[in-house]
Design an enzyme around this catalytic site. Structure first.
Site, PDB file in Angstrom:
ATOM      1  CD  GLU A 202      23.820  16.419 -19.288  1.00 49.87           C
ATOM      2  OE1 GLU A 202      24.068  15.694 -18.298  1.00 49.87           O
ATOM      3  OE2 GLU A 202      22.864  16.221 -20.063  1.00 49.87           O
TER       4      GLU A 202
ATOM      5  NE  ARG B  89      27.046  12.239 -19.103  1.00 51.79           N
ATOM      6  CZ  ARG B  89      27.107  11.006 -18.635  1.00 51.79           C
ATOM      7  NH1 ARG B  89      27.835  10.095 -19.239  1.00 51.79           N
ATOM      8  NH2 ARG B  89      26.444  10.658 -17.539  1.00 51.79           N
TER       9      ARG B  89
ATOM     10  CE1 TYR C 273      31.052   8.697 -20.365  1.00 53.59           C
ATOM     11  CE2 TYR C 273      30.892   8.825 -22.761  1.00 53.59           C
ATOM     12  CZ  TYR C 273      30.520   9.283 -21.506  1.00 53.59           C
ATOM     13  OH  TYR C 273      29.638  10.332 -21.400  1.00 53.59           O
TER      14      TYR C 273
ATOM     15  CG  ASP D  35      24.088  12.986 -15.819  1.00 57.71           C
ATOM     16  OD1 ASP D  35      23.305  13.920 -15.562  1.00 57.71           O
ATOM     17  OD2 ASP D  35      24.103  12.377 -16.901  1.00 57.71           O
TER      18      ASP D  35
ATOM     19  CD  GLU E 285      24.039  14.684 -22.318  1.00 55.14           C
ATOM     20  OE1 GLU E 285      24.487  13.849 -21.530  1.00 55.14           O
ATOM     21  OE2 GLU E 285      22.827  14.919 -22.459  1.00 55.14           O
TER      22      GLU E 285
ATOM     23  CG  HIS F   5      26.733   9.766 -25.106  1.00 48.58           C
ATOM     24  ND1 HIS F   5      26.785  11.137 -25.183  1.00 48.58           N
ATOM     25  CD2 HIS F   5      27.605   9.416 -24.118  1.00 48.58           C
ATOM     26  CE1 HIS F   5      27.634  11.600 -24.266  1.00 48.58           C
ATOM     27  NE2 HIS F   5      28.158  10.569 -23.614  1.00 48.58           N
TER      28      HIS F   5
ATOM     29  CG  HIS G 288      21.752   6.244 -18.463  1.00 52.40           C
ATOM     30  ND1 HIS G 288      20.731   6.120 -19.374  1.00 52.40           N
ATOM     31  CD2 HIS G 288      22.300   7.457 -18.700  1.00 52.40           C
ATOM     32  CE1 HIS G 288      20.690   7.216 -20.134  1.00 52.40           C
ATOM     33  NE2 HIS G 288      21.619   8.038 -19.744  1.00 52.40           N
TER      34      HIS G 288
ATOM     35  CG  HIS H  87      19.010  15.098 -24.097  1.00 56.02           C
ATOM     36  ND1 HIS H  87      18.312  15.768 -23.128  1.00 56.02           N
ATOM     37  CD2 HIS H  87      20.091  14.559 -23.456  1.00 56.02           C
ATOM     38  CE1 HIS H  87      18.924  15.622 -21.959  1.00 56.02           C
ATOM     39  NE2 HIS H  87      20.030  14.911 -22.130  1.00 56.02           N
TER      40      HIS H  87
ATOM     41  CG  ASP I 147      -0.257  -0.091   2.517  1.00 56.30           C
ATOM     42  OD1 ASP I 147       0.982  -0.306   2.512  1.00 56.30           O
ATOM     43  OD2 ASP I 147      -0.916   0.061   3.555  1.00 56.30           O
TER      44      ASP I 147
ATOM     45  CG  HIS J 269      16.352  12.025 -22.359  1.00 57.16           C
ATOM     46  ND1 HIS J 269      16.585  10.695 -22.144  1.00 57.16           N
ATOM     47  CD2 HIS J 269      17.474  12.660 -21.942  1.00 57.16           C
ATOM     48  CE1 HIS J 269      17.789  10.540 -21.616  1.00 57.16           C
ATOM     49  NE2 HIS J 269      18.345  11.711 -21.486  1.00 57.16           N
TER      50      HIS J 269
ATOM     51  CG  ASP K 253      20.618  16.102 -18.098  1.00 53.81           C
ATOM     52  OD1 ASP K 253      21.408  15.570 -17.305  1.00 53.81           O
ATOM     53  OD2 ASP K 253      20.337  15.612 -19.217  1.00 53.81           O
TER      54      ASP K 253
END
Ligand code: GLY
Ligand code: MN
Ligand code: MN
Length: 434
Positions: free
Chosen positions: A404, A402, A385, A257, A381, A347, A240, A351, A36, A358, A268
């Site tokens: 961004e 990265r 890697y 991130d 961004e 990548h 991610h 975006h 619940d 996104h 972001d």
């Protein structure tokens, strides 16, 4: 907070574009976490964009030219017993007085009332494919109208995806939206800086994550715009990564991130910095390539540029940098053609950003990358890697970086909404030393 007039204007703008149609827009329902206990509710972005109505189990109907009023809301009725346990509801009166509906009905009555609202319209606009149960109900309601055709009622014969027109509106941010995005970026920037200042070897990734949540909430954010990524060392090479449960080691980098959400608008932001406050030579070399790529991309964030230009600018810098570091072998042209860079950069460079991290909006029009226009907001961004492979110098293995930022296109140039977070090697090392 965005005023009621702005929401009314948005509904009017959408109805202008609808022709002979009626729009039926559902928000989401609460989602069970376990038994619940439910997840904290977050309204559907399209629904919220048009209504500002924050509760679950509601449906907005926009019916241009309807005599008794064009904006009809179905929502939970007031219920003192439930409200005592679960919190206040706007109720039918609130839907009208606070949210500008012309008429409001209990959500339980929607099956009795909604078919009547579809009669004699050619098209029904809805978010096809988002809420499957709702889609099925809507088809049933359309069928009910069809069944009455012998009485002279005309049934809709087109079901049109609302996103096609609504998402073009959402793509260009209004001043009020930009202000919320600035707030989200500001709160997020404070969180990133706090994380940099408290980071020490031996801490756990989740301790840094806690710092982010604390700053977000303190800044008035109800929840992060997405699950924060707090990735030390090789974890940064998982794009991610959200486990956030490893120890932060001396000599490793930390990639964060994370962005706050303010009134359903996202930031972001990614920064990568050394756990111990000082970059190694190899880390700095790779970092400076990513930063140069990011600055090159941001240079192309101008009204009139095509969407792909920032990505292509970043990609060229990354490929040249990887060749200079001996991680790629060949010419820039050859690496671009064969896409060998994808081993290190898999990548794209950004975006759309808005209510959804996104965000919505087409990237191409008639097969061509679309032009950037004032009011568009997006991320820039790039990253590198480096896998833990034998053919790679040990000093480079497992480095994931990265950077961004969130960018708003203006009539002249752009504004970097996330500019408060340092990103040069010097500025990062200085903040961490202080
Ligand atoms: N935080 C997800 C992304 O950067 O796209
Ligand atoms: Mn992003
Ligand atoms: Mn991100």
């Amino acid at each position: 907070m965005i005023s009621a007039t702005v929401f009314n204007r948005r509904r009017q703008d959408l109805m202008q574009l609808m022709g002979d149609g009626v729009a039926v827009i559902s928000t989401s329902s609460e989602c069970v976490r376990n038994r619940d206990v439910v997840y904290k509710f977050r309204p559907d972005s399209d629904f919220y964009y048009l209504t500002h109505f924050p509760e679950p189990d509601a449906v907005a109907v926009l019916s241009p030219g309807r005599e008794q009023g064009e904006f009809v809301m179905f929502c939970r009725d007031s219920d003192p017993e439930r409200e005592l346990w679960d919190g206040r509801r706007a109720g039918l009166d609130g839907a009208v007085s606070q949210y500008g509906a012309d008429d409001a009905f209990p959500i339980e009555d929607i099956s009795d009332i909604l078919p009547g609202l579809l009669e004699n319209h050619q098209k029904v606009y809805c978010n096809v494919g988002v809420y499957h149960e709702f889609d099925a109900k809507l088809l049933n309601w359309v069928n009910e109208v069809k069944a009455k055709s012998r009485t002279g009622v005309r049934a809709p014969h087109e079901i049109v995806d609302l996103s096609h027109i609504l998402h073009e509106l959402r793509l260009i941010k209004q001043t009020e939206e930009v202000n919320l995005m600035k707030r989200a970026a500001k709160v997020s920037a404070a969180a990133h800086k706090a994380a940099m200042q408290c980071c020490q070897p031996g801490m756990m990734e989740y301790e840094i994550e806690a710092e982010l949540h604390y700053e977000f909430r303190r800044g008035g954010s109800h929840y992060p715009a997405y699950s924060p990524i707090v990735a030390g060392g090789k974890n940064a090479c998982i794009l991610h990564y959200t486990e956030n449960n490893a120890e932060l080691r001396d000599g490793d980098l930390l990639l964060i991130d994370a962005g706050a959400e303010i009134d359903c608008y996202a930031a972001d932001i990614t920064r990568t910095f050394p756990v111990n406050g000082k970059f190694s030579a190899a880390q700095r070399d790779v970092y400076d390539v990513v930063l140069a790529a990011q600055l090159a991309a941001i240079d192309h964030a101008q009204a009139g540029s095509q969407w792909n230009e920032p990505h292509e600018a970043a990609l060229k810098v990354i490929v040249q940098g990887l060749i200079d570091l001996n991680l790629l072998h060949g010419s820039v042209q050859e690496m671009l053609e064969t896409e060998k860079y994808r081993r290190f950069y898999m990548h794209r460079t950004g975006h759309w950003l808005g209510m959804d991290v996104h965000d919505v909006g087409d990237y191409k029009i008639d097969g061509q990358w679309r032009q950037l226009e004032p009011g568009m907001t997006f991320t820039v961004e790039p990253g590198i890697y480096i896998p833990n492979d034998d053919d790679i110098g040990p000093q480079f293995r497992n480095i994931g970086i990265r950077i961004e930022d969130d960018v708003l296109i203006q009539r002249e140039g752009h504004m970097i909404l996330s500019k408060d977070v340092p990103k040069s090697v010097q500025d990062l090392e200085r903040l961490m030393a202080g």
